[in-house]
Design a protein around this motif. Structure first.
Motif, short mmCIF file in Angstrom:
data_model
loop_
_atom_site.label_atom_id
_atom_site.label_comp_id
_atom_site.label_asym_id
_atom_site.label_seq_id
_atom_site.Cartn_x
_atom_site.Cartn_y
_atom_site.Cartn_z
N TRP A 157 0.77 -1.10 0.22
CA TRP A 157 -0.02 -0.11 -0.12
C TRP A 157 0.83 1.08 -0.11
O TRP A 157 0.77 2.05 -0.72
CB TRP A 157 -0.94 0.00 1.06
CG TRP A 157 -2.22 -0.61 1.33
CD1 TRP A 157 -3.28 -0.60 2.17
CD2 TRP A 157 -2.67 -1.80 0.14
NE1 TRP A 157 -4.27 -1.60 1.64
CE2 TRP A 157 -3.73 -2.32 0.59
CE3 TRP A 157 -2.21 -2.11 -0.86
CZ2 TRP A 157 -4.70 -2.99 -0.01
CZ3 TRP A 157 -2.84 -3.18 -1.84
CH2 TRP A 157 -3.97 -3.62 -1.32
N LEU A 158 1.98 1.17 0.94
CA LEU A 158 2.75 2.34 0.99
C LEU A 158 3.31 2.78 -0.31
O LEU A 158 3.42 3.81 -0.78
CB LEU A 158 3.87 2.19 1.79
CG LEU A 158 4.89 3.26 1.98
CD1 LEU A 158 4.24 4.57 2.50
CD2 LEU A 158 6.09 2.96 3.04
N GLY A 204 -0.42 6.11 5.20
CA GLY A 204 0.37 5.13 4.03
C GLY A 204 -0.60 4.10 3.38
O GLY A 204 -0.22 3.29 2.68
N ASP A 205 -2.17 4.31 3.71
CA ASP A 205 -2.94 3.62 2.91
C ASP A 205 -3.78 4.40 2.08
O ASP A 205 -4.92 4.18 1.53
CB ASP A 205 -3.73 2.56 3.73
CG ASP A 205 -4.24 3.33 5.01
OD1 ASP A 205 -4.65 4.62 4.87
OD2 ASP A 205 -4.75 2.73 5.84
N CYS A 206 -3.62 5.55 1.74
CA CYS A 206 -4.46 6.78 1.20
C CYS A 206 -3.50 7.31 -0.11
O CYS A 206 -2.68 8.04 0.20
CB CYS A 206 -4.75 7.79 2.01
SG CYS A 206 -5.84 7.28 3.37
N ILE A 207 -3.92 6.99 -1.27
CA ILE A 207 -3.35 7.46 -2.57
C ILE A 207 -3.90 8.92 -2.89
O ILE A 207 -5.40 9.04 -2.85
CB ILE A 207 -3.74 6.58 -3.68
CG1 ILE A 207 -3.09 4.89 -3.35
CG2 ILE A 207 -3.00 6.96 -5.14
CD1 ILE A 207 -3.70 4.00 -4.54
N PRO A 208 -3.13 9.89 -2.82
CA PRO A 208 -3.65 11.34 -3.26
C PRO A 208 -3.81 11.49 -4.78
O PRO A 208 -3.13 11.17 -5.64
CB PRO A 208 -2.37 12.01 -2.56
CG PRO A 208 -0.99 11.22 -2.97
CD PRO A 208 -1.74 9.88 -2.81
N ARG A 209 -4.82 12.04 -4.99
CA ARG A 209 -5.20 12.63 -6.45
C ARG A 209 -4.24 13.44 -6.61
O ARG A 209 -3.64 14.15 -5.85
CB ARG A 209 -6.63 13.18 -6.56
CG ARG A 209 -7.12 13.29 -7.77
CD ARG A 209 -8.82 13.58 -7.75
NE ARG A 209 -8.82 14.70 -7.21
CZ ARG A 209 -10.22 15.25 -7.03
NH1 ARG A 209 -11.25 14.61 -7.74
NH2 ARG A 209 -10.35 16.46 -6.61
N LYS A 210 -3.73 13.74 -7.78
CA LYS A 210 -2.77 14.74 -8.45
C LYS A 210 -2.91 16.13 -7.82
O LYS A 210 -2.00 16.64 -7.93
CB LYS A 210 -2.60 14.54 -9.91
CG LYS A 210 -3.88 15.05 -10.75
CD LYS A 210 -3.59 15.07 -12.09
CE LYS A 210 -4.80 15.51 -12.95
NZ LYS A 210 -4.46 15.61 -14.42
N HIS A 261 -8.90 5.54 -0.21
CA HIS A 261 -8.37 4.69 0.89
C HIS A 261 -8.67 3.43 0.60
O HIS A 261 -9.27 2.79 0.48
CB HIS A 261 -9.22 5.26 2.06
CG HIS A 261 -8.67 4.79 3.54
ND1 HIS A 261 -8.48 3.39 3.85
CD2 HIS A 261 -8.54 5.51 4.54
CE1 HIS A 261 -8.05 3.38 5.02
NE2 HIS A 261 -8.17 4.56 5.60
N LEU A 262 -7.18 2.78 0.52
CA LEU A 262 -7.03 1.30 0.08
C LEU A 262 -7.56 0.51 1.47
O LEU A 262 -7.25 0.80 2.62
CB LEU A 262 -5.69 1.03 0.03
CG LEU A 262 -5.02 1.90 -1.23
CD1 LEU A 262 -3.67 1.45 -1.24
CD2 LEU A 262 -5.74 1.62 -2.45
#
Length: 273
Positions: free
Chosen positions: A15-16, A92-98, A232-233
């Motif tokens: 995830w990280l 560390g499980d949250c991918i940010p939008r650009k 959020h993964l």
């Protein structure tokens, strides 16, 4: 750097890695990333070293030995290490939008903190997302997500709303602005003024309690849950216990009823835990 981004992690390299690639796509890139690692194994450090050579932003890696769920403690260490006067916190499980960092920079304001939003993905889609999906931003495209089994919901507006629609939804949402560990930002001076996180608190609302002390200080929340977005993964939460939730709930109750601003159990240790 104009902003320091803190992300917390613990033994979740897959995830990280996705999250770090998300930060490499940011439209605003004058930031440092501060990883607050609550005692992960050596493979996490190795991943960070590998990625550090491939991304376009500097990384500070803050680690302490594993002593159970001590997220509040490692976050306080990360806050102290931040080089910017403005701090964005996520996980560390949250991918940010650009445009994630850009939105926090755009709406930051003295005397305020920003409360952003997240979209919780199911496990099958969390596992499905690959590096190319993050680089292309397909993983934020509602049609792509629906084609892979995401259910239709009003919450989908978090991913599809832009411009005036996002502004309107931010204004009319019944959800109050709160400090959320997955997506909030504020001034380092304000966070230090309340002495950071209460290190007595483990899982269950320690981020909200920080925000409640900020509000007791007079810092107001700005609701941007439809503008500052991360996905959020999914993952298991083995550290979630009824005891920790009950303990944290009692601390929050005292904070709110007593209008407490400063914790002696924070960055500066004035009382032994």
């Amino acid at each position: 750097m104009k902003i320091s981004v803190i992300i917390s992690t613990y033994n979740a390299e897959a995830w990280l890695e996705k999250v770090l690639w998300g930060y490499n796509q940011q439209t605003f890139n004058e930031f440092e990333l501060v990883i607050a690692d609550d005692g992960s194994r050596e493979t996490t450090r190795q991943l960070v070293s590998k990625i550090q050579a491939e991304v376009n932003f500097p990384i500070q890696y803050i680690w302490h030995e594993d002593n159970g769920f001590q997220k509040s403690t490692i976050l306080n260490k990360a806050i102290t290490a931040c080089k910017s006067d403005y701090i964005l916190m996520s996980d560390g499980d949250c991918i940010p939008r650009k445009d994630f960092v850009e939105m926090h920079m755009k709406y930051r304001k003295p005397g305020h903190f920003i409360s952003g939003g997240y979209y919780m993905l199911p496990m099958n889609i969390s596992e499905l997302i690959k590096k190319d999906d993050i680089i292309s931003q397909r993983c934020f495209d509602i049609d792509w997500l629906l084609s892979h089994g995401l259910k239709k919901s009003f919450k989908n507006n978090k991913l599809s709303s832009k411009g005036f629609k996002a502004h309107l939804l931010n204004a009319v949402t019944p959800t109050k602005a709160s400090w959320n560990g997955h997506n909030s930002s504020g001034w380092k001076a304000d966070i230090l003024a309340v002495n950071g996180f209460d290190e007595r608190m483990q899982y269950g609302g320690q981020d909200r309690e920080l925000g409640e002390r900020l509000m007791n200080l007079g810092i107001k929340g700005i609701q941007k849950r439809y503008s500052a977005i991360c996905i959020h993964l999914d993952h298991k939460r083995g550290y979630k216990t009824e005891d920790s939730i009950a303990k944290n709930r009692a601390i929050r109750k005292t904070t709110k009823e007593g209008k407490i601003i400063y914790t002696p159990y924070g960055i500066k240790k004035e009382v032994e835990i």
